[in-house]
Design a protein around this motif. Structure first.
Motif, PDB file in Angstrom:
ATOM      1  N   PHE A 169       0.854  -1.180   0.000  1.00 23.65           N
ATOM      2  CA  PHE A 169       0.000   0.000   0.000  1.00 23.65           C
ATOM      3  C   PHE A 169       0.895   1.236   0.000  1.00 23.65           C
ATOM      4  O   PHE A 169       1.969   1.223   0.591  1.00 23.65           O
ATOM      5  CB  PHE A 169      -0.904   0.033   1.243  1.00 23.65           C
ATOM      6  N   MET A 170       0.420   2.287  -0.644  1.00 25.22           N
ATOM      7  CA  MET A 170       1.174   3.528  -0.705  1.00 25.22           C
ATOM      8  C   MET A 170       0.261   4.675  -0.291  1.00 25.22           C
ATOM      9  O   MET A 170      -0.955   4.578  -0.413  1.00 25.22           O
ATOM     10  CB  MET A 170       1.683   3.757  -2.134  1.00 25.22           C
ATOM     11  N   ALA A 174      -1.781   7.176   5.958  1.00 28.45           N
ATOM     12  CA  ALA A 174      -2.972   6.320   5.803  1.00 28.45           C
ATOM     13  C   ALA A 174      -2.597   4.931   5.307  1.00 28.45           C
ATOM     14  O   ALA A 174      -3.282   3.942   5.618  1.00 28.45           O
ATOM     15  CB  ALA A 174      -3.970   6.976   4.850  1.00 28.45           C
ATOM     16  N   ASP A 178      -4.002   1.502   6.838  1.00 30.77           N
ATOM     17  CA  ASP A 178      -4.792   0.588   6.021  1.00 30.77           C
ATOM     18  C   ASP A 178      -4.142  -0.790   5.899  1.00 30.77           C
ATOM     19  O   ASP A 178      -4.850  -1.792   5.770  1.00 30.77           O
ATOM     20  CB  ASP A 178      -5.053   1.194   4.636  1.00 30.77           C
ATOM     21  N   ARG A 181      -5.299  -2.371   8.940  1.00 32.88           N
ATOM     22  CA  ARG A 181      -6.767  -2.500   8.898  1.00 32.88           C
ATOM     23  C   ARG A 181      -7.193  -3.666   8.000  1.00 32.88           C
ATOM     24  O   ARG A 181      -8.011  -4.502   8.397  1.00 32.88           O
ATOM     25  CB  ARG A 181      -7.395  -1.193   8.388  1.00 32.88           C
ATOM     26  N   VAL A 182      -6.626  -3.717   6.803  1.00 34.34           N
ATOM     27  CA  VAL A 182      -7.037  -4.763   5.865  1.00 34.34           C
ATOM     28  C   VAL A 182      -6.639  -6.140   6.398  1.00 34.34           C
ATOM     29  O   VAL A 182      -7.410  -7.104   6.289  1.00 34.34           O
ATOM     30  CB  VAL A 182      -6.471  -4.482   4.458  1.00 34.34           C
ATOM     31  N   ASN A 265     -10.087   3.560   9.705  1.00 34.53           N
ATOM     32  CA  ASN A 265      -9.416   4.652   9.008  1.00 34.53           C
ATOM     33  C   ASN A 265     -10.428   5.368   8.131  1.00 34.53           C
ATOM     34  O   ASN A 265     -11.339   4.751   7.587  1.00 34.53           O
ATOM     35  CB  ASN A 265      -8.267   4.090   8.143  1.00 34.53           C
TER      36      ASN A 265
ATOM     37  N   PHE B 151       2.083  10.188  -2.441  1.00 39.09           N
ATOM     38  CA  PHE B 151       1.618   8.920  -3.000  1.00 39.09           C
ATOM     39  C   PHE B 151       0.103   8.779  -2.868  1.00 39.09           C
ATOM     40  O   PHE B 151      -0.531   8.069  -3.629  1.00 39.09           O
ATOM     41  CB  PHE B 151       2.308   7.741  -2.295  1.00 39.09           C
ATOM     42  N   SER B 167     -11.437   4.998   3.850  1.00 43.00           N
ATOM     43  CA  SER B 167     -10.095   5.413   3.454  1.00 43.00           C
ATOM     44  C   SER B 167      -9.759   4.774   2.106  1.00 43.00           C
ATOM     45  O   SER B 167      -9.784   3.554   1.976  1.00 43.00           O
ATOM     46  CB  SER B 167      -9.090   4.943   4.511  1.00 43.00           C
ATOM     47  N   ILE B 169      -7.618   3.200  -0.815  1.00 42.87           N
ATOM     48  CA  ILE B 169      -6.342   2.483  -0.787  1.00 42.87           C
ATOM     49  C   ILE B 169      -5.617   2.639  -2.122  1.00 42.87           C
ATOM     50  O   ILE B 169      -6.195   2.412  -3.182  1.00 42.87           O
ATOM     51  CB  ILE B 169      -6.573   0.999  -0.447  1.00 42.87           C
ATOM     52  N   THR B 170      -4.372   3.079  -2.044  1.00 38.57           N
ATOM     53  CA  THR B 170      -3.498   3.125  -3.208  1.00 38.57           C
ATOM     54  C   THR B 170      -2.518   1.975  -3.054  1.00 38.57           C
ATOM     55  O   THR B 170      -1.964   1.772  -1.970  1.00 38.57           O
ATOM     56  CB  THR B 170      -2.706   4.448  -3.239  1.00 38.57           C
ATOM     57  N   LEU B 171      -2.323   1.202  -4.111  1.00 39.43           N
ATOM     58  CA  LEU B 171      -1.490   0.017  -3.945  1.00 39.43           C
ATOM     59  C   LEU B 171      -0.573  -0.181  -5.128  1.00 39.43           C
ATOM     60  O   LEU B 171      -0.787   0.348  -6.215  1.00 39.43           O
ATOM     61  CB  LEU B 171      -2.388  -1.219  -3.805  1.00 39.43           C
ATOM     62  N   SER B 172       0.466  -0.969  -4.882  1.00 35.71           N
ATOM     63  CA  SER B 172       1.324  -1.415  -5.956  1.00 35.71           C
ATOM     64  C   SER B 172       1.725  -2.863  -5.730  1.00 35.71           C
ATOM     65  O   SER B 172       2.198  -3.219  -4.654  1.00 35.71           O
ATOM     66  CB  SER B 172       2.591  -0.570  -6.042  1.00 35.71           C
ATOM     67  N   ARG B 191     -16.535 -10.193   2.223  1.00 36.64           N
ATOM     68  CA  ARG B 191     -16.682 -10.228   3.678  1.00 36.64           C
ATOM     69  C   ARG B 191     -17.840  -9.359   4.154  1.00 36.64           C
ATOM     70  O   ARG B 191     -18.034  -9.187   5.355  1.00 36.64           O
ATOM     71  CB  ARG B 191     -15.372  -9.940   4.395  1.00 36.64           C
TER      72      ARG B 191
END
Lengths: 397, 423
Positions: A169-170, A174, A178, A181-182, A265, B151, B167, B169-172, B191
């Motif tokens: 996550f980036m 936050a 996260d 949280r996840v 969050n 980011f 919130s 989520i930004t991911l890579s 879920r």
């Protein structure tokens, strides 16, 4: 019915030292943590750097060490520490089913090369063509891999053999919230039962200071809670936790360090009071989970204003209702951006493990005045310096 | 939460696509099905002295000044608007959008780029020769160097505009990121935490330094003479991937929720699988174990068997290594049938959209099922070492109920999705 989430291992390295013992000792001794602050190297900015780290302990192969910059090294190191503490390190069967969720930023740029390029090309009319030439000869291929955010996790998979899955996550503070949280939500719902969660931050780099510059403290150190917009002092750290379903931990005979009760969050545009409204909803949600004992509170306040002041006022109102031992940890350990929240979760686990909270870091600040004993639960807040408001609740098992 | 049934299908009720082939899913599909290449000579910056001078850049959304996060945001936004309009969720009401679910964004890494550094250096009295000088010059900045280069900024701005919940989520997961964004959405819906999710993959990061970095890893095709022919997945003469840009957005939705509101279900995400490879930073373990694990997990999660898969949307980058390992993985999972099971690579036409690829190709997989038409692999020269049916050159009519979409990335990332026809 959701599954209980246990924390069975932690790994923390920062300017204050290593592990639970090292951090507790430093946080209990103002002279020690003050000494860890470097106000000279990056003047006018203050940095909480990691000065010494024995990489060989958790990253045994020199070849692996060379593939990483400091950011990735801090992460791989803390990950190794957490896996060892949880009794998972080296256990191939467990590692194969361990899911990695990290919060990372990009790795370090070659500051010397960048400096050389701006010096020689800025005023050249054909600078774009010349830039191609200088980058083609100056950039090192391995450095690129050390810069990719997901290679932070990739290196951990390679060094420690964690291969269940790997997600990065980036997104500053936050992202760290996260990540936890996840993992918490997935364990609760039975979508995986063993997770390695973590982050790291390297404060001692000018390329990222250039991004955070408007939020950095450029004057003498003052109280964390009462600084202007430029109020952050960045701190280097590596922060990792092993979280498992209770059933998974019990089946392998692992002892819990703490139970994770909640991770939340949210975001807002930061109109005055909007962050407090998010936080209020989170406190309302955990209210049924809180006992009568004094509550520890590890605040992730970055020091950047005006949001740190808003959090201070919010916590002051909370403290008026029940005993709350607030500690603004960034004063001592620095603000670790993506890693900040997880560092505070680990410190909160130390608090509930000991049943107490370390002494006030800002003795003149009323919200830090409470000394607490008999602490069984601790709240962690993570209000990002720009965006994001998170909260976690940990408790003794 | 009892609602977490592994393998519980999740509905796709909206898709939006934008690539070098054009704007919107209709134009993209038409050109993809016709075997058209979007690869061209790069003009965004001078390419003198570079080993690779071609790419699949998106040039029809001019931004001044260009920056990777600005283009990535603009494309993600446009793809999302198209997907939301199709799904009927999150449409503007009294000027505001409120999408009833979370945002998962696959986005490229962000940092200041050369225009920012040169801009600061120019402002510094007497010029600049170090980061200390740039930091000094940045004191005068309005704050854009901060806000535009975090980011989390793209997701923050999208969440704000589309009114997603919680919130963002930004991911890579490198070149598997788009598929991971979908997987995170599927998990959240399974879920029972959210009824809908907006999963987006976007990548607009073709600039000199990013091109040079991949070039230094010897990952890029250098077949510059005929740009349209450079991307040659599974071909004997394949010589690397072609960097490209694009975005795709998918509206994921709880099936019952979609049915209850009378939405059209375009297709279903039936299964997700992932595995991390611990062998090497840029190469798979020679056994292909992690690729096999990811594909097998996706098929198992869907409650299916390999023989149920009718078509594979390949990762198929066109690098010697990837295509060899993907071919091996297919052979190991599907056995002899792997030689006749159709597998094609969208990247032969749109290039490698990197962070966005998993989302773009999932969206094309949906359209493959909707149209019962397999898009081709163009530029194909058979490789005797890879006995595969790559649907060469021309699209093929087929009856296909289940598509496997593969995404693999640097850092040992392997994600596979199984996408199935609407009920």
């Amino acid at each position: 019915m959701t599954n209980d989430v246990w924390i069975t291992g932690t790994g923390l390295v920062s300017a204050l030292g290593e592990g639970d013992e090292g951090h507790w000792a430093a946080l209990s001794d103002p002279a020690r943590w003050r000494q860890a602050i470097d106000s000279e190297t990056f003047k006018p900015f203050h940095v909480h750097p990691i000065r010494t780290i024995d990489l060989d302990r958790y990253i045994p192969r020199k070849g692996d060490q060379r593939q990483m910059g400091p950011l990735q090294q801090y992460g791989a190191y803390a990950a190794g520490m957490a896996l060892a503490a949880a009794g998972i390190a080296g256990n191939a069967d467990l590692l194969k089913n361990t899911h990695l969720v990290v919060a990372s930023t990009g790795g370090e740029r070659d500051e010397a090369l960048d400096g050389q390029i701006v010096a020689s090309l800025t005023e050249k009319p054909d600078r774009e063509v010349l830039l191609n030439e200088q980058l083609s000869t100056g950039l090192r291929p391995t450095l690129f891999l050390a810069q990719l955010p997901n290679l932070f996790a990739g290196n951990i998979s390679i060094v420690h053999g964690v291969s269940g899955s790997s997600r990065t996550f980036m997104g500053e503070e936050a992202a760290g919230i996260d990540a936890l949280r996840v993992a918490f939500e997935r364990i609760g719902a039975g979508q995986g039962d063993c997770f390695l969660i973590g982050s790291a931050f390297n404060a001692a780099r000018r390329d990222s200071m250039l991004v955070f510059q408007p939020a950095l403290l450029a004057d003498a150190m003052t109280s964390l809670w009462h600084r202007p917009t430029g109020g952050m002092t960045l701190g280097s750290m590596g922060t990792f936790l092993v979280a498992e379903s209770r059933a998974h931990a019990e089946a392998r005979g692992a002892r819990p360090l703490a139970r994770l009760r909640a991770v939340m969050n949210d975001r807002c545009r930061r109109e005055p009071g909007a962050a407090s409204a998010n936080a209020q909803r989170q406190w309302d949600a955990i209210a049924p989970l809180l006992g009568d004992a004094p509550l520890g509170l590890m605040s992730g306040a970055s020091g950047a204003g005006p949001i740190t002041g808003e959090e201070r006022d919010f916590l002051e109102r909370r403290a008026g209702k029940a005993p709350l031992a607030v500690r603004g940890t960034a004063a001592a350990i620095g603000h670790g951006m993506e890693a900040s929240f997880l560092a505070n979760v680990i410190l909160a686990i130390s608090c509930v493990g000991r049943g107490s909270v370390f002494p006030a870091l800002d003795p003149d600040e009323p919200i830090e005045a409470t000394a607490a004993s008999g602490v069984r639960q601790a709240v962690v807040t993570g209000w990002g310096h720009w965006r994001g408001e998170g909260l976690a609740l940990v408790e003794a098992v | 939460m009892g609602s977490n049934t592994a393998g519980r299908p999740v509905a796709i009720t909206g898709i939006g696509i934008l690539t070098s082939l054009g704007r919107g899913r209709a134009e993209n599909w038409a050109r993809l099905a016709a075997g058209t290449s979007g690869i061209h000579r790069l003009t965004r910056f001078p390419t003198e002295g570079l080993r690779t001078t071609i790419g699949g850049s998106v040039d029809f959304m001019p931004l001044e000044p260009f920056s990777a996060p600005a283009l990535s945001h603009a494309m993600a936004r446009e793809a999302a608007i198209e997907a939301l309009a199709q799904s009927g969720l999150g449409e503007p009401q009294a000027g505001r959008r409120r999408f009833p679910g979370e945002l998962f964004l696959a986005a490229p890494p962000v940092e200041h780029e050369w225009p920012q550094r040169f801009g600061l250096a120019h402002k510094h009295p007497g010029g600049a020769s170090s980061y200390d000088d740039l930091l000094d010059a940045a004191k005068q900045d309005s704050g854009a160097l901060h806000d535009d280069f975090l980011f989390g900024t793209i997701a923050e701005r999208l969440a704000d505009e589309f009114g997603t919940s919680g919130s963002p989520i930004t991911l890579s997961t490198a070149c598997a990121s788009g598929a991971t964004a979908i997987q995170l959405g599927v998990e959240a819906i399974r879920r029972g935490q959210t009824k809908a999710a907006l999963s987006i993959g976007t990548d607009g990061s073709i600039h000199a330094e990013s091109l040079i970095r991949f070039s230094l890893l010897s990952a890029l095709s250098t077949a510059n003479e005929i740009p349209q022919g450079a991307a040659k997945p599974f071909s004997k003469n394949r010589d690397g991937f072609v960097m490209a840009e694009g975005a795709a957005a998918l509206v994921l939705e709880d099936v019952e929720h979609a049915k209850a509101r009378g939405a059209t279900i375009l297709a279903l995400i039936r299964g997700c699988g992932e595995a991390a490879d611990t062998f090497h930073r840029t190469r798979s373990h020679p056994s292909g174990d992690a690729i096999v694990a990811a594909i097998s997990a996706a098929i198992a999660d869907a409650g299916l068997k390999p023989e149920d898969i009718g078509y594979i949307n390949a990762h198929g980058t066109g690098t010697p290594e990837n295509d060899k390992m993907e071919g091996l993985g297919v052979q190991r999972v599907f056995g002899p049938r792997g030689e006749t099971l159709p597998i094609s690579s969208n990247k032969s036409m749109i290039g490698h959209t990197l962070t966005a690829a998993g989302a773009v190709e999932a969206a094309f997989s949906v359209m493959t099922i909707q149209n019962q038409l397999l898009p081709p692999t163009i530029n194909y020269t058979p490789d005797p070492a890879l006995p595969l049916d790559v649907v060469p050159f021309t699209a093929r009519k087929a009856t296909v109920e289940f598509v496997l979409s593969n995404s693999f990335g640097f850092g040992g990332q392997n994600v596979s999705l199984v996408i199935g026809a609407a009920p």
